[in-house]
Design a protein around this motif. Structure first.
Motif, PDB file in Angstrom:
ATOM      1  N   THR A 104      -2.674   3.935  -9.724  1.00  0.00           N
ATOM      2  CA  THR A 104      -1.450   3.115  -9.786  1.00  0.00           C
ATOM      3  C   THR A 104      -0.903   2.992 -11.210  1.00  0.00           C
ATOM      4  OG1 THR A 104      -2.830   1.142  -9.912  1.00  0.00           O
ATOM      5  CG2 THR A 104      -1.974   1.719  -7.750  1.00  0.00           C
ATOM      6  N   ARG A 105      -1.778   3.200 -12.208  1.00  0.00           N
ATOM      7  CA  ARG A 105      -1.269   3.086 -13.576  1.00  0.00           C
ATOM      8  C   ARG A 105      -0.371   4.260 -13.955  1.00  0.00           C
ATOM      9  NH1 ARG A 105      -6.737   2.651 -16.477  1.00  0.00           N
ATOM     10  NH2 ARG A 105      -7.250   3.820 -14.603  1.00  0.00           N
ATOM     11  N   LYS A 131      -3.639  12.072  -9.662  1.00  0.00           N
ATOM     12  CA  LYS A 131      -3.633  12.041 -11.138  1.00  0.00           C
ATOM     13  C   LYS A 131      -4.587  13.087 -11.705  1.00  0.00           C
ATOM     14  CE  LYS A 131      -6.843   8.200 -11.513  1.00  0.00           C
ATOM     15  NZ  LYS A 131      -7.146   6.914 -12.073  1.00  0.00           N
ATOM     16  N   GLN A 176     -13.152   9.962   0.869  1.00  0.00           N
ATOM     17  CA  GLN A 176     -13.280   8.506   0.926  1.00  0.00           C
ATOM     18  C   GLN A 176     -12.016   8.030   1.663  1.00  0.00           C
ATOM     19  OE1 GLN A 176     -12.575   6.439  -2.769  1.00  0.00           O
ATOM     20  NE2 GLN A 176     -13.845   4.702  -2.213  1.00  0.00           N
ATOM     21  N   GLY A 205     -12.998   1.374  -4.166  1.00  0.00           N
ATOM     22  CA  GLY A 205     -13.628   1.212  -5.474  1.00  0.00           C
ATOM     23  C   GLY A 205     -14.576   2.354  -5.815  1.00  0.00           C
TER      24      GLY A 205
HETATM   25  P1  UTP Z   1      -9.845   3.937 -11.834  1.00  0.00           P
HETATM   26  O1  UTP Z   1     -10.503   2.700 -12.257  1.00  0.00           O
HETATM   27  O2  UTP Z   1      -9.098   4.714 -12.868  1.00  0.00           O
HETATM   28  O3  UTP Z   1      -8.920   3.561 -10.583  1.00  0.00           O
HETATM   29  O4  UTP Z   1     -10.937   4.867 -11.178  1.00  0.00           O
HETATM   30  P2  UTP Z   1      -7.705   4.264  -9.888  1.00  0.00           P
HETATM   31  O5  UTP Z   1      -7.509   3.507  -8.643  1.00  0.00           O
HETATM   32  O6  UTP Z   1      -7.892   5.740  -9.724  1.00  0.00           O
HETATM   33  O7  UTP Z   1      -6.494   4.114 -10.916  1.00  0.00           O
HETATM   34  P3  UTP Z   1      -5.532   2.861 -11.163  1.00  0.00           P
HETATM   35  O8  UTP Z   1      -6.376   1.815 -11.828  1.00  0.00           O
HETATM   36  O9  UTP Z   1      -4.977   2.447  -9.832  1.00  0.00           O
HETATM   37  O10 UTP Z   1      -4.465   3.426 -12.073  1.00  0.00           O
HETATM   38  C1  UTP Z   1     -11.875   5.585 -11.926  1.00  0.00           C
HETATM   39  C2  UTP Z   1     -12.281   6.832 -11.163  1.00  0.00           C
HETATM   40  O11 UTP Z   1     -12.828   6.496  -9.895  1.00  0.00           O
HETATM   41  C3  UTP Z   1     -12.132   7.112  -8.845  1.00  0.00           C
HETATM   42  C4  UTP Z   1     -10.777   7.490  -9.436  1.00  0.00           C
HETATM   43  O12 UTP Z   1     -10.220   8.599  -8.782  1.00  0.00           O
HETATM   44  C5  UTP Z   1     -11.104   7.761 -10.883  1.00  0.00           C
HETATM   45  O13 UTP Z   1     -11.544   9.091 -11.081  1.00  0.00           O
HETATM   46  N1  UTP Z   1     -12.027   6.174  -7.696  1.00  0.00           N
HETATM   47  C6  UTP Z   1     -11.609   4.899  -7.894  1.00  0.00           C
HETATM   48  C7  UTP Z   1     -12.346   6.621  -6.437  1.00  0.00           C
HETATM   49  O14 UTP Z   1     -12.737   7.793  -6.246  1.00  0.00           O
HETATM   50  N2  UTP Z   1     -12.236   5.757  -5.389  1.00  0.00           N
HETATM   51  C8  UTP Z   1     -11.821   4.482  -5.540  1.00  0.00           C
HETATM   52  O15 UTP Z   1     -11.743   3.742  -4.536  1.00  0.00           O
HETATM   53  C9  UTP Z   1     -11.491   4.041  -6.837  1.00  0.00           C
END
Ligand code: UTP
Length: 289
Positions: free
Chosen positions: A15-16, A26, A103, A108
Motif C-alpha cells: 500500500t505504500r 511491488k 497466501q 501479515g
Molecule cells: P511489508 O511490511 O512491506 O508489507 O511486508 P506490505 O503489505 O507488502 O506493504 P505495505 O506496508 O502495505 O506498503 C514485508 C514483506 O512481507 C510480505 C511482503 O510482500 C513483503 O515482501 N508480506 C507481507 C506477505 O507476503 N504477506 C503479508 O500478508 C504481508
C-alpha cells in the motif's frame, strides 16, 4: 546444520507504493531493467541456496511469468539475431528451482512464512523479504547463514537506523557477543521512539528453525491485525537463543517511494551502459535546482 532452502514472502499489498501496486506487484517494480525480486533471488543463489519458495498472492502472477521460460520470446529473439538479449532471457528461466505457494489473504509476514511449512519440511531455512534489495560483497543472506551454521542458531539480519525511524521496524535489544553479532534479548515490532530499546532494526533477512511454525500458529493477531513474524521470534527467545547479525551492505527498501528511486539511481550509476551519462545528467540537474 546446513541451510539449503529459502523462502521469499511476496504476497503483501504494497500500500505504500499505491497506485502502481493496484495492478502490479511491488516485487516486479523495475530497478534499472530487472524487477526487484530478481535481485533477491540472485542473492539467494549466490549464497548457495538451490531451492526457493516464493509466497505469492492475488495479482502476483507476473512474478511466476518472469521466472518461467518464455519460448515465444526466445524464438523471436533468435530469429532476429538478438543473441545478447536471448542469453539474458534464457538465463532467468534457468536460474534455480523456484516453487510457489499462494497466501490467500495478506494476514501479515508471520502468516506468509507459515505457508512455507510443508515445503521447508523440517529443515532450517532462509527468509528474504521480496522488497528489500541489499547490495554487498558477500551476499547478505550468506552473512547470516555463515553465523547460523557456525553457531547452530537462528539469526536475524539487522542494521542501525536513525532514531526517528525506529517506528517503522522491528527493533532488538541484546548484547554484543562478537564482531557484528548480538545475542538477542528482546524484540519489539514498530515501537514508538520512546519505547524502543535501541536503534538496531530487523531488516528483511533471517535464518530460522522450522520450530518457528509452531510459534506462529499460536499467535493472536498483533499490530495492525496482522500475524507478525517478530512476535513469534520474540516468543521463541527463552527456548531458542537467537542471534542478530549486523549486515554489511547497502540496503534499499523498494517498498517505499524514496527507497525505490534511490535504488534506481545508485544501481543505474554502477551500470557500464548508462552509468556515465546518468552521472553527467544528474550533475546537470543538481546545478539547475
Ligand atoms: P511489508 O511490511 O512491506 O508489507 O511486508 P506490505 O503489505 O507488502 O506493504 P505495505 O506496508 O502495505 O506498503 C514485508 C514483506 O512481507 C510480505 C511482503 O510482500 C513483503 O515482501 N508480506 C507481507 C506477505 O507476503 N504477506 C503479508 O500478508 C504481508
Amino acid at each position: 546444520m546446513r541451510v539449503r532452502k529459502a523462502v521469499i514472502p511476496a504476497a503483501g499489498l504494497g500500500t505504500r507504493m499505491l497506485p502502481i501496486t493496484k495492478s502490479m506487484p511491488k516485487e516486479m517494480l523495475p530497478i534499472v531493467d530487472k524487477p526487484v525480486i530478481h535481485y533477491v533471488v540472485k542473492e539467494a543463489i549466490e549464497a548457495g541456496i538451490d531451492d526457493i519458495l516464493i509466497i505469492t498472492g492475488k495479482g502476483k502472477r507476473a512474478i511466476e511469468d518472469y521466472f518461467d521460460r518464455s519460448f515465444e520470446l526466445e524464438y523471436y529473439l533468435r530469429e532476429k539475431g538478438k543473441l545478447e538479449e536471448l542469453k539474458q532471457v534464457e538465463e532467468i528461466g534457468e536460474m534455480v528451482d523456484i516453487y510457489y505457494v499462494r497466501q490467500k489473504k495478506p494476514l501479515g509476514l508471520g502468516d506468509a512464512v507459515l505457508h512455507a511449512e510443508k515445503h521447508v519440511n523440517g529443515e532450517p531455512f532462509a527468509v528474504l523479504l521480496g522488497d528489500d534489495i541489499i547490495i554487498s560483497q558477500k551476499p547478505a543472506i550468506k552473512q547470516l547463514i555463515d553465523v547460523a551454521e557456525r553457531e547452530k542458531s537462528q539469526v536475524i539480519g539487522v542494521e542501525k537506523v536513525p532514531e526517528e525511524l525506529v517506528g517503522r521496524y522491528g527493533i532488538i535489544s541484546g548484547e554484543k557477543i562478537g564482531e557484528d553479532v548480538y545475542m538477542v534479548r528482546d524484540l519489539v515490532e514498530k515501537p514508538s521512539p520512546k519505547e524502543a530499546p535501541s536503534n538496531i532494526a530487523v531488516v528483511g533477512r533471517y535464518v530460522l528453525f522450522p520450530e518457528v511454525f509452531d510459534f506462529i500458529r499460536e499467535l493472536p493477531p498483533g499490530k495492525g491485525g496482522e500475524i507478525q513474524l517478530t512476535d513469534a521470534l520474540r516468543n521463541m527467545l527463552p527456548s531458542y537463543p537467537t542471534l542478530a547479525k549486523m549486515i554489511e551492505g547497502r540496503r534499499y527498501d523498494v517498498g517505499t517511494r524514496l527507497g525505490f528511486i534511490m535504488a534506481n539511481v545508485e544501481l543505474g550509476l554502477e551500470r557500464e551502459d548508462i552509468g556515465e551519462e546518468l552521472l553527467t545528467r544528474l550533475k546537470q540537474l543538481v546545478r539547475e535546482v
